[in-house]
Design a protein around this motif. Structure first.
Motif, PDB file in Angstrom:
ATOM      1  N   ASN A   1       0.830  -1.220   0.000  1.00 14.47           N
ATOM      2  CA  ASN A   1       0.000   0.000   0.000  1.00 14.47           C
ATOM      3  C   ASN A   1       0.857   1.260   0.000  1.00 14.47           C
ATOM      4  OD1 ASN A   1      -2.368  -1.412  -0.055  1.00 14.47           O
ATOM      5  ND2 ASN A   1      -2.731  -1.289   2.156  1.00 14.47           N
TER       6      ASN A   1
ATOM      7  N   ILE B   1      -1.314   4.164  -1.897  1.00 16.31           N
ATOM      8  CA  ILE B   1      -2.654   4.057  -1.267  1.00 16.31           C
ATOM      9  C   ILE B   1      -2.558   4.553   0.171  1.00 16.31           C
ATOM     10  CG2 ILE B   1      -4.292   2.362  -0.335  1.00 16.31           C
ATOM     11  CD1 ILE B   1      -4.043   0.810  -2.906  1.00 16.31           C
TER      12      ILE B   1
ATOM     13  N   THR C   1      -3.296   9.175  -6.685  1.00 20.24           N
ATOM     14  CA  THR C   1      -4.309   8.341  -7.356  1.00 20.24           C
ATOM     15  C   THR C   1      -4.066   8.336  -8.868  1.00 20.24           C
ATOM     16  OG1 THR C   1      -5.881   8.972  -5.641  1.00 20.24           O
ATOM     17  CG2 THR C   1      -6.809   7.977  -7.605  1.00 20.24           C
TER      18      THR C   1
ATOM     19  N   ARG D   1      -1.085   6.235  -9.639  1.00 24.35           N
ATOM     20  CA  ARG D   1      -1.406   4.811  -9.526  1.00 24.35           C
ATOM     21  C   ARG D   1      -2.155   4.332 -10.771  1.00 24.35           C
ATOM     22  NH1 ARG D   1      -3.244   5.340  -4.595  1.00 24.35           N
ATOM     23  NH2 ARG D   1      -5.452   5.432  -5.074  1.00 24.35           N
ATOM     24  N   ARG D   2      -3.050   5.193 -11.212  1.00 23.92           N
ATOM     25  CA  ARG D   2      -3.878   4.893 -12.375  1.00 23.92           C
ATOM     26  C   ARG D   2      -3.004   4.547 -13.601  1.00 23.92           C
ATOM     27  NH1 ARG D   2      -8.001   9.620 -14.066  1.00 23.92           N
ATOM     28  NH2 ARG D   2      -9.117   8.987 -12.209  1.00 23.92           N
TER      29      ARG D   2
ATOM     30  N   PHE E   1      -2.443  -3.750  -9.770  1.00 25.14           N
ATOM     31  CA  PHE E   1      -2.629  -4.442  -8.492  1.00 25.14           C
ATOM     32  C   PHE E   1      -3.250  -5.821  -8.702  1.00 25.14           C
ATOM     33  CE2 PHE E   1      -2.345  -1.068  -5.135  1.00 25.14           C
ATOM     34  CZ  PHE E   1      -1.798  -1.878  -4.152  1.00 25.14           C
TER      35      PHE E   1
ATOM     36  N   PHE F   1      -4.849  -8.698  -6.069  1.00 23.36           N
ATOM     37  CA  PHE F   1      -5.132  -8.943  -4.647  1.00 23.36           C
ATOM     38  C   PHE F   1      -5.372 -10.430  -4.370  1.00 23.36           C
ATOM     39  CE2 PHE F   1      -6.707  -4.712  -5.689  1.00 23.36           C
ATOM     40  CZ  PHE F   1      -6.201  -3.916  -4.679  1.00 23.36           C
TER      41      PHE F   1
ATOM     42  N   SER G   1      -7.885 -11.676  -2.655  1.00 22.83           N
ATOM     43  CA  SER G   1      -9.299 -12.045  -2.871  1.00 22.83           C
ATOM     44  C   SER G   1      -9.826 -11.418  -4.171  1.00 22.83           C
ATOM     45  CB  SER G   1     -10.128 -11.652  -1.664  1.00 22.83           C
ATOM     46  OG  SER G   1      -9.770 -10.365  -1.238  1.00 22.83           O
TER      47      SER G   1
ATOM     48  N   ASN H   1     -10.767  -9.188  -5.828  1.00 22.04           N
ATOM     49  CA  ASN H   1     -11.277  -7.812  -5.796  1.00 22.04           C
ATOM     50  C   ASN H   1     -11.701  -7.275  -7.155  1.00 22.04           C
ATOM     51  OD1 ASN H   1     -11.091  -7.614  -3.096  1.00 22.04           O
ATOM     52  ND2 ASN H   1      -9.200  -6.447  -3.044  1.00 22.04           N
ATOM     53  N   LEU H   2     -12.424  -8.092  -7.886  1.00 22.67           N
ATOM     54  CA  LEU H   2     -13.006  -7.572  -9.128  1.00 22.67           C
ATOM     55  C   LEU H   2     -14.255  -6.777  -8.754  1.00 22.67           C
ATOM     56  CD1 LEU H   2     -12.628 -10.829 -11.215  1.00 22.67           C
ATOM     57  CD2 LEU H   2     -11.199  -8.793 -11.343  1.00 22.67           C
ATOM     58  N   ILE H   3     -14.652  -5.881  -9.651  1.00 21.94           N
ATOM     59  CA  ILE H   3     -15.856  -5.096  -9.355  1.00 21.94           C
ATOM     60  C   ILE H   3     -17.074  -5.970  -9.700  1.00 21.94           C
ATOM     61  CG2 ILE H   3     -17.109  -2.938  -9.826  1.00 21.94           C
ATOM     62  CD1 ILE H   3     -14.286  -2.479  -8.657  1.00 21.94           C
TER      63      ILE H   3
ATOM     64  N   LEU I   1     -12.151  -0.836 -17.491  1.00 20.52           N
ATOM     65  CA  LEU I   1     -12.237   0.298 -16.553  1.00 20.52           C
ATOM     66  C   LEU I   1     -10.901   1.017 -16.347  1.00 20.52           C
ATOM     67  CD1 LEU I   1     -13.988   2.018 -14.676  1.00 20.52           C
ATOM     68  CD2 LEU I   1     -13.588   0.353 -12.874  1.00 20.52           C
ATOM     69  N   PRO I   2      -9.772   0.291 -16.077  1.00 18.58           N
ATOM     70  CA  PRO I   2      -8.498   1.016 -15.916  1.00 18.58           C
ATOM     71  C   PRO I   2      -8.103   1.801 -17.169  1.00 18.58           C
ATOM     72  CG  PRO I   2      -8.294  -1.247 -15.164  1.00 18.58           C
ATOM     73  CD  PRO I   2      -9.610  -1.148 -15.847  1.00 18.58           C
TER      74      PRO I   2
ATOM     75  N   ARG J   1      -6.505  -7.470 -15.491  1.00 19.89           N
ATOM     76  CA  ARG J   1      -6.851  -6.086 -15.158  1.00 19.89           C
ATOM     77  C   ARG J   1      -5.607  -5.308 -14.724  1.00 19.89           C
ATOM     78  NH1 ARG J   1     -10.804  -4.899 -10.211  1.00 19.89           N
ATOM     79  NH2 ARG J   1      -8.952  -5.598  -9.094  1.00 19.89           N
TER      80      ARG J   1
END
Lengths: 227, 849
Positions: A54, A59, A83, A86-87, A92, A94, A96, A98-100, A111-112, A159
């Motif tokens: 992070n 972050i 931000t 990072r974009r 990243f 993760f 778990s 962490n998809l939307i 999306l990115p 992603r």
């Protein structure tokens, strides 16, 4: 302040407060990561692996010290600029996934890109190609909750790579997967990330990854130690 | 239930103070509005009854009369010739204090030495010496009066001080000779605007020589002879009524008004129930992992059910207590509005105090607890269905919800159809008419999640086309969490559609009334002659005034009206006595085709015309005969027409002056219509008329009367407007609560978005877009529902409540306002959660499970 390293960490300190008491997580961390280097980060649960990632991605801001990525001191940037940084520069992955959940597989990947630029037909083709490489062509319009854990993690890797970032940060990417699937995911990361010359730092418990890493570090006594 | 389970439940609630507070607020607001309306309405009526009882003491019956009053010879006749004891003559009227504040006071003239059994409430509290000394002076000293101790103190008056009041007779000097004390709050409120004097002084001050306002009587239940004797002695203008039936008829008069108000209160509770359901569902769903773990440890479904119901009961108790306290405070404010409306439409309430009874509090407690338990049953059942082995994923839960939405969709269609059928077949029942609105609203409320899913698909496509994935996200987020968003949208939709429905109804009513007032004012100027129509002198002076006006330059012709009361079918009934000219005849809007000879029959035959509300309430048809009491016995008058009248919801009769004068004494006029010759300067004519009049008489142009009438119209809807906004406020809290809950639940997902590069500003826009979209959907859905509600209100409820028919006037502006209201309310409700989430540190958000 220019440096040859893709990532340079200088005298990084981080602590958190709990029940009115200050607890140090890192003390004067120092690290230089070369461009294209693959670093594995080991450590016990709660040792601060996720916090380290992070801090690298901006972050979480450090208490003091610097994080320099591609010669940009991200610790000197505002929250908004971090931000935006990072974009463009960080991908990243993760534990778990962490998809939307409200976006399809293809949309999760787009999306990115959409955050950076106006998405074109070419980008759509790129998404399809990448998913094909990951053997997920038939899952383009599926929602994440319809995918298995391994499939979800493959989408998460796609992603993280889709916008061609310089640095990939992976937080226990195989932690939720069975052994076979974990191996497949690591293989993919090896092919797609390392061979593309991207810098990657992966926090993990997995011993299998160690052999593939350029350097293995562990967090011990609030500092990074080479293993 | 195990103490540890209880502790786990309590700890969870304490860890979620926002949800806890919003659930309590939802219950409290719903209960508060219902309690407030009940308290204010009942208190208004009770104040009227208590004031009446404080004056009538233990009297069982009362002889009342129309505006002519009672001849005092009736009293002596009953007492001396018929030998009836236990009679108390009363003269009442209103006077205005010259200083300070120019307040209106009720002046009551009594016989100070009346039998103790007939003592009014205020008399019984006084000491013996007070009665003997002061009451003798009251009788012997001219213009001597009594005031309550507190009133005298407020007016800075000492014993033997003199003060001035204004009556129809002009200024009068009164002398304060004594103070009476009151021993409770109600009596204190009633006595605050009261002046007590003896009969003679009251008659003199009010100009009612030889007349009485009423006679109170005590008749034993086993004494039908006295009752019959009194009945035989009564003249045509008098009526013997029992005190109880008089109170009951007041209650009956305001029944429709009360039912409509209570329905508005229940609407708030319905919206509040959606809010409670939403919050409780959230509290259950947020604990699905915990509940799954408990089930693994061997906690039974029954124990889980009890746990959730126990929590709801606790919240219901706290919410209800808070609601009752809020309701009492709100009731104080509503009391002013409600008693004001009753004053304007029904009867005069001099002083209304909020009266709280254990029964009303009990009703509030029952309502709060039962509404909460009803709202919590579905989530409590849902909690028992959570798997012990596999804790359901959120998406699976939503899939379950979507299946449920389809089933509920069918139920909702049945409710809507049921509502429409109830409206159609509800006969004369106001309650059934209102129930049909509730069924329709509830039905559409249940249908809302299903329709929301369709809307989100549409919005997703449209916004996705222009704004890409970020544009699609808000609609997706609404659809993905439909079990939460759907309920919040439903609550908002119900509140907004009720607003649209009532706005369309009030708008239609306003247009109808405006047209009626406009048509009813054909004269250029109107002279208003106030005052008690009891004296022959007044009739004489009215005629003189009319003759003088007729002679003024510029006056073409006159019309006149006398608004008084007669006894029709053993009820004191309002009647308008008209002297019409050709122009004023055009001012009547008949509810049916009328024959050419209508006015000839009106003037020359024993006939009457009746207003639409009168015809509705008394089921009167054309050709029917109404029996009116006269000094020459009962006379039958044929109903020859029914006309529109919106001046009151009880309705009245109308007859020609020729017909009236045949049977009843001349009481002068209430108003004179002045028709000016063409080219006359109306301002000058008005000032010429003004010179002929006393200070009690006024002259106004038809435009001024039109404006004043419309102002009264708007005032009568203040209470409706207030209650409507309260429902909207509860819906707002509902949306706010749902959004807060949703955003907290989504913390991690929003953290991921931040991790992949969405800025906090973009996140704020995203969340606000989602809430705006929810508002927009609620607003769009509210349009057709509001339209149906308006239709039922206009053609079913209002017609049955008040007997008025009105045309449906469509106002597109109301629909736009409704959509804007829903959209803005949702946007506002979304601002705080959006800001809070945008401020949440992404690292913290990612740590959240």
């Amino acid at each position: 302040m220019t440096t040859d390293a893709a990532i340079s960490i200088q005298k990084l300190n981080k602590s958190y407060q709990e029940s009115g008491q200050q607890h140090a997580v890192f003390n004067d961390l120092q690290l230089d990561v070369k461009r294209g280097e693959f670093i594995v980060l080991l450590g016990r649960s709660g040792s601060g692996k996720s916090t380290f990632l992070n801090l690298l991605s901006g972050i979480d801001p450090p208490d003091s010290g610097k994080v320099i990525i591609n010669n940009i001191d991200i610790t000197g940037l505002s929250e908004h600029d971090r931000t935006l940084f990072r974009r463009h520069h960080i991908g990243f992955v993760f534990q778990s996934y962490n998809l939307i959940p409200t976006l399809t597989v293809a949309e999760n990947l787009l999306l990115p890109l959409e955050l950076i630029k106006r998405v074109s037909r070419k980008d759509h083709d790129h998404v399809e190609e990448l998913l094909a490489k990951l053997k997920l062509s038939d899952r383009l319009d599926s929602y994440p909750d319809r995918l298995s854990g391994g499939e979800q993690q493959r989408v998460a890797i796609a992603r993280a790579l889709i916008h061609d970032p310089d640095v990939i940060l992976a937080d226990e990417p195989t932690g939720n997967l069975d052994l076979d699937t974990a191996e497949q995911v690591l293989e993919l990361l090896d092919i797609l990330v390392r061979k593309a010359g991207k810098t990657m730092i992966m926090a993990t418990h997995s011993q299998e990854v160690i052999g593939k890493a350029d350097r293995v570090l562990s967090i011990h006594n609030k500092t990074l130690q080479l293993r | 239930m195990s103490a540890i389970l209880k502790r786990s439940s309590r700890n969870f609630l304490w860890q979620h103070p926002w949800q806890l507070a919003l659930a309590i607020l939802g219950i409290a607001l719903g209960v508060a509005v219902v309690i407030a309306i009940d308290l204010a309405m009942e208190s208004s009526l009770k104040s009227f009854n208590q004031a009446s009882q404080a004056m009538s003491g233990t009297a069982t019956h009362r002889i009342i009369a129309s505006d002519g009053g009672l001849d005092e010879k009736l009293y002596t006749g009953l007492r001396v010739e018929r030998g009836i004891a236990n009679l108390a003559p009363i003269v009442t009227g209103y006077v205005k204090l010259v200083q300070p504040g120019e307040d209106n006071f009720k002046l009551i003239g009594i016989d100070p030495f009346i039998e103790k059994s007939l003592h009014a409430g205020w008399q019984n509290g006084q000491s013996e010496s007070f009665s003997r000394d002061l009451l003798t002076r009251l009788l012997s000293e001219p213009n001597s009066v009594l005031l309550s101790e507190k009133t005298a103190q407020q007016l800075h008056l000492q014993i033997n001080d003199q003060f001035k009041v204004i009556t129809d007779q002009g200024a009068q000097q009164l002398k304060l000779i004594g103070l009476f004390s009151v021993n409770d709050a109600v009596a204190e409120q009633i006595s605050a605007k009261l002046i007590i004097t003896d009969i003679a002084t009251a008659q003199e001050v009010l100009g009612l020589f030889g007349r009485l306002s009423s006679i109170d009587i005590v008749i034993e239940p086993d004494d039908p002879g006295t009752l019959a004797a009194i009945q035989q002695s009564l003249p045509g203008s008098a009526l013997l009524v029992s005190i109880d039936s008089q109170a009951e008829s007041m209650r009956e008069m305001t029944r429709a008004f009360a039912i409509n108000l209570k329905a508005l209160g229940l609407l708030s509770l319905l919206v509040g129930m959606f809010l409670i359901y939403n919050t409780m569902t959230f509290l259950v769903m947020q604990r699905r992992r915990l509940i799954g773990s408990l089930r693994l440890l061997g906690v039974t479904r029954q124990q889980i059910f009890k746990l959730v119901i126990g929590e709801a009961l606790l919240l219901a108790l706290i919410g209800t207590v808070v609601g009752i306290l809020l309701g009492i405070a709100l009731g104080q404010g509503l009391l002013y509005l409600i008693s004001g409306t009753i004053n304007a439409i029904y009867f005069r309430i001099d002083a209304a105090t909020l009266m709280i009874t254990p029964l009303q509090i009990g009703k509030g407690v029952l309502l709060g607890i039962s509404a909460t338990l009803l709202a919590v049953l579905p989530p409590a059942y849902e909690a028992t269905q959570l798997s012990a082995v596999k804790v359901l994923a959120r998406s699976q839960l939503e899939l379950g919800s979507r299946r449920l939405i389809k089933t509920v969709g069918l139920i909702s269609m049945l409710l809507i159809i049921g509502g429409l059928v109830t409206a159609w077949f509800s006969g004369q029942s106001i309650t059934l008419g209102l129930a049909s609105i509730f069924l329709i609203l509830f039905g559409f409320g249940l249908l809302t999640p299903a329709i929301t899913l369709l809307f989100t698909k549409l919005f997703e496509r449209v916004f996705g086309l222009f704004l890409g994935i970020l544009g699609r996200l808000p609609a997706r987020m609404v659809a993905a969490e439909i079990s939460r968003t759907g309920i919040a949208i439903a609550a908002l939709m119900i509140a907004v559609s009720a607003t649209i429905g009532m706005d369309l109804m009030i708008g239609s009513f306003r247009q109808t009334v405006a047209q009626w007032v406009h048509a009813s004012l054909p004269a250029d100027l109107y002279v208003s002659i106030l005052g008690d129509k009891m004296t022959a002198e007044k009739a004489l002076s009215d005629h003189q005034l009319k003759n003088e006006i007729a002679k003024l330059a510029g006056v073409q012709m006159l019309s006149s009206a006398l608004h008084t009361k007669l006894i029709a079918d053993d009820q004191l009934t309002k009647i308008s006595v008209f002297e019409l000219n050709e122009a004023s005849k055009q001012g009547f809007i008949f509810k049916h085709q009328v024959a050419d000879d209508l006015w000839a029959r009106f003037d020359n035959q024993q006939s009457i015309i009746v207003t639409e509300p009168y015809a509705y309430h008394h089921a009167v048809k054309i050709g029917q005969k109404i029996r009116l009491k006269t000094d020459q016995g009962e006379q039958a008058f044929e109903v020859i027409a029914i006309y529109a009248d919106y001046s009151g919801d009880q309705g009245h009769l109308a007859m020609s002056r020729q017909n009236y004068q045949r049977y009843w004494p001349d009481l002068g006029y209430s108003g004179i219509g002045v028709y000016a010759k063409a080219g006359t300067d109306l301002k000058q004519l008005e000032s010429r008329i003004n010179q002929l009049m006393t200070t009690q008489q006024t002259v106004k142009s038809n435009q001024d009367i039109y404006k004043a009438s419309m102002e009264v119209f708007e005032q009568t809807f203040t209470i409706t407007e207030t209650l409507r906004w309260l429902s909207a406020a509860i819906a707002f809290v509902g949306v706010f609560s749902a959004l807060m809950a949703l955003q907290f639940e989504r913390t991690r997902q929003l953290g991921i978005l931040r991790a992949i590069g969405i800025t906090s500003r973009q996140l704020t826009v995203l969340i606000i877009s989602e809430t705006g979209l929810m508002g927009l959907i609620a607003g769009l859905l509210a349009i057709p529902v509001g339209f149906i509600v308006a239709y039922v209100l206009i053609f079913v409820v209002y017609q049955r409540s008040f007997g008025w028919t009105m045309a449906f006037y469509f106002d597109a502006g109301v629909l736009y306002q409704g959509v804007a209201l829903a959209f803005i309310a949702a946007l506002l409700a979304g601002i705080f959660p959006a800001m809070k989430m945008a401020q949440t540190h992404p690292a913290e958000a990612l740590r959240t499970e």
